[in-house]
Design a protein around this motif. Structure first.
Motif, PDB file in Angstrom:
ATOM      1  N   LEU A  41     -15.336 -50.176 -19.527  1.00 50.60           N
ATOM      2  CA  LEU A  41     -14.314 -49.236 -19.068  1.00 50.60           C
ATOM      3  C   LEU A  41     -12.931 -49.874 -19.087  1.00 50.60           C
ATOM      4  O   LEU A  41     -11.942 -49.240 -19.468  1.00 50.60           O
ATOM      5  N   VAL A 197     -12.464 -40.005 -17.897  1.00 46.21           N
ATOM      6  CA  VAL A 197     -13.810 -40.524 -17.653  1.00 46.21           C
ATOM      7  C   VAL A 197     -14.644 -39.485 -16.916  1.00 46.21           C
ATOM      8  O   VAL A 197     -15.827 -39.269 -17.237  1.00 46.21           O
ATOM      9  N   LYS A 198     -14.051 -38.824 -15.944  1.00 46.63           N
ATOM     10  CA  LYS A 198     -14.767 -37.788 -15.192  1.00 46.63           C
ATOM     11  C   LYS A 198     -15.194 -36.644 -16.105  1.00 46.63           C
ATOM     12  O   LYS A 198     -16.313 -36.122 -15.998  1.00 46.63           O
ATOM     13  N   LEU A 200     -15.875 -36.857 -19.266  1.00 47.40           N
ATOM     14  CA  LEU A 200     -16.995 -37.340 -20.080  1.00 47.40           C
ATOM     15  C   LEU A 200     -18.301 -37.315 -19.297  1.00 47.40           C
ATOM     16  O   LEU A 200     -19.346 -36.917 -19.808  1.00 47.40           O
ATOM     17  N   LEU A 201     -18.249 -37.763 -18.050  1.00 50.14           N
ATOM     18  CA  LEU A 201     -19.466 -37.840 -17.239  1.00 50.14           C
ATOM     19  C   LEU A 201     -20.028 -36.475 -16.897  1.00 50.14           C
ATOM     20  O   LEU A 201     -21.198 -36.360 -16.518  1.00 50.14           O
ATOM     21  N   THR A 202     -19.207 -35.438 -17.007  1.00 50.54           N
ATOM     22  CA  THR A 202     -19.693 -34.073 -16.750  1.00 50.54           C
ATOM     23  C   THR A 202     -19.983 -33.325 -18.040  1.00 50.54           C
ATOM     24  O   THR A 202     -20.290 -32.126 -18.005  1.00 50.54           O
ATOM     25  N   ASN A 203     -19.884 -34.020 -19.171  1.00 48.47           N
ATOM     26  CA  ASN A 203     -20.164 -33.411 -20.468  1.00 48.47           C
ATOM     27  C   ASN A 203     -21.610 -33.715 -20.850  1.00 48.47           C
ATOM     28  O   ASN A 203     -21.969 -34.862 -21.103  1.00 48.47           O
ATOM     29  N   LYS A 204     -22.443 -32.683 -20.876  1.00 50.61           N
ATOM     30  CA  LYS A 204     -23.876 -32.869 -21.123  1.00 50.61           C
ATOM     31  C   LYS A 204     -24.130 -33.519 -22.480  1.00 50.61           C
ATOM     32  O   LYS A 204     -24.938 -34.457 -22.596  1.00 50.61           O
ATOM     33  N   TYR A 206     -22.221 -35.437 -24.238  1.00 52.99           N
ATOM     34  CA  TYR A 206     -21.821 -36.849 -24.246  1.00 52.99           C
ATOM     35  C   TYR A 206     -22.838 -37.712 -23.523  1.00 52.99           C
ATOM     36  O   TYR A 206     -23.156 -38.822 -23.974  1.00 52.99           O
ATOM     37  N   MET A 207     -23.376 -37.234 -22.404  1.00 54.40           N
ATOM     38  CA  MET A 207     -24.339 -38.030 -21.644  1.00 54.40           C
ATOM     39  C   MET A 207     -25.634 -38.223 -22.444  1.00 54.40           C
ATOM     40  O   MET A 207     -26.238 -39.304 -22.405  1.00 54.40           O
ATOM     41  N   GLN A 210     -24.776 -40.802 -24.964  1.00 54.85           N
ATOM     42  CA  GLN A 210     -24.654 -42.126 -24.340  1.00 54.85           C
ATOM     43  C   GLN A 210     -26.019 -42.750 -24.070  1.00 54.85           C
ATOM     44  O   GLN A 210     -26.261 -43.914 -24.403  1.00 54.85           O
ATOM     45  N   ASN A 318     -25.491 -50.690 -23.221  1.00 57.21           N
ATOM     46  CA  ASN A 318     -25.869 -50.881 -21.832  1.00 57.21           C
ATOM     47  C   ASN A 318     -27.366 -51.118 -21.682  1.00 57.21           C
ATOM     48  O   ASN A 318     -27.784 -51.929 -20.871  1.00 57.21           O
TER      49      ASN A 318
END
Length: 408
Positions: A41, A197-198, A200-204, A206-207, A210, A318
């Motif tokens: 990040l 970043v927020k 992205l984390l709420t984008n299905k 993208y997750m 990832q 990761n």
């Protein structure tokens, strides 16, 4: 990457020179993954806020200093108990440098190239990563076999790190191109970094991307790091040179596959379809490798499967840290085998049958999740298609550029 995989192709000799276990030697590679988890990040913020030039120069300096510290750690005046900590310290500095460099190709392609060249530009810049991996797998066993000293191996690797630092410092002068190459670069994002970043984390989609790609890259990292130890029994004599050759073959075919796919998706824009097919073929290659790697005296088959795995697997960190620790824990001692020519003592004759089967299972699971759940629209391409009226032709170069709305 050349510094990252310095020790993986010669893990057993490294353990002997540094007087440590194979598990600690594996940490010389694993430290890159651990640092990337916590530094990713920050690296993304550095690229967005301080720019591509700063990121590349800072990364080259950290890489050079880490490479030099590794050499110092092998000097005869250094106490034996301090050798491994100093080498690990150098690896850690290089690990901080790696995200600053390997995260740059995507930014470089988006910032300096138009939409019809981005995938190819990204692919070509990312190939520097593959070249480093390739050189490490070829030259680490070769140099160590000729010099019989880890000091000379690290000294030789410090030379290109120093040259790269000099070239980056004096050669990279511009942060951004004088003219935006595409519509998406005309007006930079006004969103704050944490807000992005927020989002992205709420984008299905993208997750899903990832998790699945993190799994795939983790498997490929395990393959590159542990190949030397996995092939101890299956390749019998000269296992170390052969392990390095297998990884080199995988990388060469990976470069070829990435090049061809980069050209194809630049023309067709079928990113999702190509990636799904690629991951399916990668899982097939990983599963076959899990079986044939346990066969003795089957070098041609193992080499062919490594080529297949590289061809489709490289072009897709990761998860790598967890996977490496898991696979090491699953490697159990087996009865004394006359075919094993790996490490001696507590690291001798480890069975990697279960770990490679688990690796194949993880790769297959990630592929199934990606194929089944990843569905998305290409928003950047749609936005650039909408903005196409602003496209103008640079008469001096004959190329396409983009004008700001106030200039159009």
């Amino acid at each position: 990457p050349q510094v990252w995989l310095t020790f993986a192709p010669v893990a057993d000799q490294t353990a002997q020179y540094l007087r440590v276990s194979l598990n600690l030697v594996n940490w010389l590679s694993l430290v890159y993954v651990v640092v990337a988890i916590f530094f990713s990040l920050i690296t993304t913020w550095v690229l967005d806020s301080l720019g591509l030039r700063f990121s590349l120069i800072m990364g080259s300096w950290l890489n050079m200093l880490g490479a030099i510290l590794r050499v110092i750690g092998m000097l005869s005046c250094i106490p034996e108990r301090a050798m491994f900590p100093m080498v690990m310290g150098g690896q850690t500095l290089c690990a901080f440098a790696q995200p600053l460099v390997i995260f740059a190709p995507t930014k470089l392609a988006a910032l300096w190239f138009p939409d019809h060249q981005r995938a190819t530009a990204n692919m070509m810049a990312s190939m520097a990563n593959a070249v480093g991996l390739l050189l490490a797998n070829i030259f680490s066993p070769m140099i160590l076999s000729y010099t019989n000293t880890l000091f000379m191996l690290l000294l030789i690797y410090a030379i290109p790190a120093t040259v790269a630092c000099f070239l980056a410092t004096v050669g990279i002068r511009e942060r951004v191109p004088p003219t935006p190459p595409s519509a998406s670069m005309v007006t930079p994002s006004s969103e704050f970094f944490l807000h992005e970043v927020k989002l992205l984390l709420t984008n299905k989609a993208y997750m899903v991307l990832q998790v699945c790609f993190g799994s795939g890259i983790g498997v490929f990292t395990c393959f590159s790091t542990l190949l030397d130890q996995d092939n101890c029994v299956s390749t019998c004599l000269m296992w170390q040179d052969f392990a390095g050759l297998c990884c080199a073959v995988a990388i060469v075919f990976g470069v070829l596959g990435a090049f061809l796919l980069g050209l194809y998706v630049d023309k067709t824009k079928k990113f999702t379809e190509v990636t799904k097919i690629n991951m399916c073929l990668t899982s097939l290659g990983c599963s076959v490798f899990a079986v044939v790697s346990q066969l003795s005296e089957q070098k041609f088959i193992i080499g062919a499967v490594c080529a297949w795995f590289g061809l489709f697997g490289y072009s897709c960190r990761n998860g790598a840290a967890l996977y490496l620790l898991l696979l090491q824990a699953l490697a159990k001692p087996m009865a004394e085998s006359p075919l094993s020519v790996c490490a001696t003592g507590t690291d001798a004759n480890l069975s990697w049958t279960v770990p490679v089967l688990v690796m194949a299972g993880l790769c297959t699971l990630g592929t199934c999740c990606f194929v089944g759940f990843f569905h998305t629209d290409y928003r950047r391409l749609s936005a650039e298609a909408t903005a196409s009226p602003n496209r103008v032709t640079d008469q001096s170069t004959g190329g396409d550029t983009w004008a700001n709305s106030t200039d159009a």
